[in-house]
Design a protein around this motif. Structure first.
Motif, PDB file in Angstrom:
ATOM      1  N   SER A  21      31.682  31.730  54.136  1.00 57.66           N
ATOM      2  CA  SER A  21      31.089  30.388  54.218  1.00 57.66           C
ATOM      3  C   SER A  21      31.088  29.695  52.863  1.00 57.66           C
ATOM      4  N   LEU A  22      30.761  30.431  51.804  1.00 58.52           N
ATOM      5  CA  LEU A  22      30.759  29.845  50.464  1.00 58.52           C
ATOM      6  C   LEU A  22      32.166  29.431  50.035  1.00 58.52           C
ATOM      7  N   VAL A  31      36.511  25.168  49.403  1.00 55.57           N
ATOM      8  CA  VAL A  31      37.845  24.752  49.842  1.00 55.57           C
ATOM      9  C   VAL A  31      37.764  23.386  50.519  1.00 55.57           C
ATOM     10  N   GLU A  32      36.813  23.226  51.433  1.00 54.07           N
ATOM     11  CA  GLU A  32      36.645  21.938  52.136  1.00 54.07           C
ATOM     12  C   GLU A  32      36.397  20.808  51.153  1.00 54.07           C
ATOM     13  N   GLN A  50      43.054  20.555  59.032  1.00 51.33           N
ATOM     14  CA  GLN A  50      44.190  19.654  58.855  1.00 51.33           C
ATOM     15  C   GLN A  50      45.141  20.180  57.781  1.00 51.33           C
ATOM     16  N   PHE A  51      44.581  20.701  56.695  1.00 49.34           N
ATOM     17  CA  PHE A  51      45.416  21.273  55.645  1.00 49.34           C
ATOM     18  C   PHE A  51      46.187  22.480  56.176  1.00 49.34           C
ATOM     19  N   ALA A  74      44.891  26.150  45.516  1.00 49.36           N
ATOM     20  CA  ALA A  74      45.145  27.480  44.952  1.00 49.36           C
ATOM     21  C   ALA A  74      44.145  27.794  43.840  1.00 49.36           C
ATOM     22  N   GLU A  75      43.812  26.809  43.030  1.00 52.95           N
ATOM     23  CA  GLU A  75      42.855  27.006  41.934  1.00 52.95           C
ATOM     24  C   GLU A  75      41.462  27.351  42.470  1.00 52.95           C
ATOM     25  N   VAL A  76      41.023  26.644  43.497  1.00 49.84           N
ATOM     26  CA  VAL A  76      39.704  26.934  44.080  1.00 49.84           C
ATOM     27  C   VAL A  76      39.679  28.349  44.640  1.00 49.84           C
ATOM     28  N   VAL A  77      40.691  28.729  45.397  1.00 52.39           N
ATOM     29  CA  VAL A  77      40.730  30.076  45.976  1.00 52.39           C
ATOM     30  C   VAL A  77      40.792  31.129  44.862  1.00 52.39           C
TER      31      VAL A  77
END
Length: 146
Positions: free
Chosen positions: A5-6, A11-12, A25-26, A100-103
């Motif tokens: 969830s975090l 990501v959202e 959508q992504f 990619a950076e967020v993940v």
């Protein structure tokens, strides 16, 4: 579940800010942009694990925005085929580095290299097990209550 969830929240947030997209959508655009080309709606729904009705709604929004095109499938007149447009490809390429950076920062940075390899091995095994089950599109549709 909390970690998922975090991660999903971050990501959202990135996708909305950089591309005006939801994560679903992504996923749809990325699958079309980096997949085998056009897919049927059923293949797309199974690939992103999303309901048929939800996919129809999301595809309508993406089509209205000029990011995908839908039309009859050449191989099956009953199926609808979906293809990404150049505008859709450009949007994926625009938001992908931030995604990619967020993940990376949220999921992989706190792990040692060996942990990342172990996590990949475990998640691949879990995914393969789950994918061995019949896809959601193979399940009978629920009848509407009268």
């Amino acid at each position: 579940m909390e970690a998922v969830s975090l991660l999903q929240h971050h990501v959202e947030q990135q996708l909305r800010e950089e591309g005006g997209l939801s994560s679903v959508q992504f996923q749809l655009l990325a699958r079309l942009a980096h997949g085998p080309g056009a897919l049927t709606m059923t293949e797309l729904a199974d690939g992103v694990v999303y309901s048929r009705s939800g996919l129809t709604y999301q595809a309508g929004l993406l089509e209205k925005a000029g990011l995908i095109e839908r039309g009859p499938s050449p191989g099956d007149e009953r199926a609808i085929q979906v293809a990404i447009t150049q505008k859709g490809r450009d949007l994926v390429e625009h938001v992908l580095p931030g995604h990619a950076e967020v993940v990376r920062s949220m999921l992989f940075d706190p792990l040692a290299e060996a942990d990342v390899e172990t996590l990949g091995t475990l998640m691949n095994r879990v995914r393969d097990h789950m994918r061995a089950l019949p896809p959601r599109s193979a399940a009978p549709r629920r009848k509407r209550s009268e």
